[in-house]
Design an enzyme around this catalytic site. Sequence first.
Site, PDB file in Angstrom:
ATOM      1  N   ASN A   1     -13.163  -3.615   2.537  1.00 30.82           N
ATOM      2  CA  ASN A   1     -14.138  -1.930   2.642  1.00 30.82           C
ATOM      3  C   ASN A   1     -15.160  -2.618   1.593  1.00 30.82           C
ATOM      4  O   ASN A   1     -14.618  -2.781   0.359  1.00 30.82           O
ATOM      5  CB  ASN A   1     -13.076  -1.264   2.553  1.00 30.82           C
ATOM      6  CG  ASN A   1     -12.148  -0.413   3.313  1.00 30.82           C
ATOM      7  OD1 ASN A   1     -12.546  -1.328   4.606  1.00 30.82           O
ATOM      8  ND2 ASN A   1     -11.268   0.243   3.644  1.00 30.82           N
TER       9      ASN A   1
ATOM     10  N   ASP B   1       0.886  -1.115  -0.128  1.00 30.97           N
ATOM     11  CA  ASP B   1      -0.182   0.504   0.064  1.00 30.97           C
ATOM     12  C   ASP B   1       0.637   1.009   0.188  1.00 30.97           C
ATOM     13  O   ASP B   1       1.852   1.222   0.845  1.00 30.97           O
ATOM     14  CB  ASP B   1      -0.779   0.272   1.012  1.00 30.97           C
ATOM     15  CG  ASP B   1      -2.162   0.929   0.958  1.00 30.97           C
ATOM     16  OD1 ASP B   1      -3.252   0.782   1.125  1.00 30.97           O
ATOM     17  OD2 ASP B   1      -2.074   2.585   1.334  1.00 30.97           O
ATOM     18  N   ILE B   2       0.193   1.577  -0.247  1.00 30.09           N
ATOM     19  CA  ILE B   2       1.390   3.622  -0.900  1.00 30.09           C
ATOM     20  C   ILE B   2       1.264   4.416   0.353  1.00 30.09           C
ATOM     21  O   ILE B   2       2.358   5.555   0.535  1.00 30.09           O
ATOM     22  CB  ILE B   2       0.752   3.791  -2.091  1.00 30.09           C
ATOM     23  CG1 ILE B   2       1.453   5.344  -2.529  1.00 30.09           C
ATOM     24  CG2 ILE B   2      -0.559   4.741  -2.568  1.00 30.09           C
ATOM     25  CD1 ILE B   2       1.557   5.490  -3.983  1.00 30.09           C
TER      26      ILE B   2
ATOM     27  N   HIS C   1      -6.684  -6.095   1.811  1.00 31.73           N
ATOM     28  CA  HIS C   1      -5.875  -5.703   2.842  1.00 31.73           C
ATOM     29  C   HIS C   1      -5.343  -5.827   3.569  1.00 31.73           C
ATOM     30  O   HIS C   1      -5.733  -6.998   4.820  1.00 31.73           O
ATOM     31  CB  HIS C   1      -6.174  -4.159   4.055  1.00 31.73           C
ATOM     32  CG  HIS C   1      -6.764  -3.180   3.060  1.00 31.73           C
ATOM     33  ND1 HIS C   1      -5.928  -1.918   2.898  1.00 31.73           N
ATOM     34  CD2 HIS C   1      -7.966  -2.823   2.603  1.00 31.73           C
ATOM     35  CE1 HIS C   1      -6.792  -1.232   2.311  1.00 31.73           C
ATOM     36  NE2 HIS C   1      -8.316  -1.703   1.880  1.00 31.73           N
TER      37      HIS C   1
ATOM     38  N   GLY D   1     -16.310   2.378   3.690  1.00 34.73           N
ATOM     39  CA  GLY D   1     -14.647   3.102   3.119  1.00 34.73           C
ATOM     40  C   GLY D   1     -14.009   2.619   2.384  1.00 34.73           C
ATOM     41  O   GLY D   1     -13.129   3.122   2.042  1.00 34.73           O
ATOM     42  N   GLN D   2     -14.507   2.082   1.050  1.00 36.91           N
ATOM     43  CA  GLN D   2     -13.600   1.694  -0.023  1.00 36.91           C
ATOM     44  C   GLN D   2     -14.124   3.085  -1.353  1.00 36.91           C
ATOM     45  O   GLN D   2     -14.458   3.611  -0.972  1.00 36.91           O
ATOM     46  CB  GLN D   2     -15.005   0.304  -0.893  1.00 36.91           C
ATOM     47  CG  GLN D   2     -13.924   0.010  -1.689  1.00 36.91           C
ATOM     48  CD  GLN D   2     -14.932  -0.790  -2.421  1.00 36.91           C
ATOM     49  OE1 GLN D   2     -15.749  -1.051  -2.209  1.00 36.91           O
ATOM     50  NE2 GLN D   2     -13.597  -1.863  -3.588  1.00 36.91           N
TER      51      GLN D   2
ATOM     52  N   HIS E   1      -9.929  -5.442  -3.682  1.00 38.36           N
ATOM     53  CA  HIS E   1      -9.074  -6.025  -1.855  1.00 38.36           C
ATOM     54  C   HIS E   1      -9.444  -5.649  -0.890  1.00 38.36           C
ATOM     55  O   HIS E   1      -9.958  -5.626  -0.862  1.00 38.36           O
ATOM     56  CB  HIS E   1      -8.139  -4.266  -2.897  1.00 38.36           C
ATOM     57  CG  HIS E   1      -8.601  -3.109  -2.721  1.00 38.36           C
ATOM     58  ND1 HIS E   1      -9.392  -2.249  -2.646  1.00 38.36           N
ATOM     59  CD2 HIS E   1      -8.500  -2.504  -1.515  1.00 38.36           C
ATOM     60  CE1 HIS E   1      -9.592  -1.490  -2.599  1.00 38.36           C
ATOM     61  NE2 HIS E   1      -9.836  -0.972  -1.050  1.00 38.36           N
TER      62      HIS E   1
END
Length: 114
Positions: free
Chosen positions: A87, A31-32, A102, A93-94, A100
Amino acid sequence: MSEKTIFKRIIDQEIPADVVYEDDLCMAFKDIVPKAPVHVLIIPKKEIATVDDLADDDAALIGHMWIVIRNLARELGLEEGYRVIVNCKEGGGQEVPHLHYHLLGGRKMSWPPG
Ligand code: AMP
């Protein structure tokens, strides 16, 4: 035609990502904006927007992704435990409309999540 999501652009190698795993069905990259010392996103290569958009015949794909998550957790040294979050849609919260998982670890997780 609707615009590609950022994750589809990563799949198509149009933008870079720190890829930690890839096979024919899915890929995983860091994750960035990591929310934990280990924060990896696992995505299907098939374009599926949300959990709500899963088809019944995606079951094998999703099962495969869980095995990938298990293997990644081992490889990334998360034997103390970890959290896997999905999410779903804006209310969940997506932000990126490409399914995806997490994978978060490397710190103690609190409950309930925000
Ligand atoms: P979500 O809110 O569940 O849709 O999560 C989207 C996640 O994607 C967030 O944690 C972002 O930090 C992450 N993200 C967004 N753009 C990128 C990118 N280019 N490379 C890696 N992670 C990204």
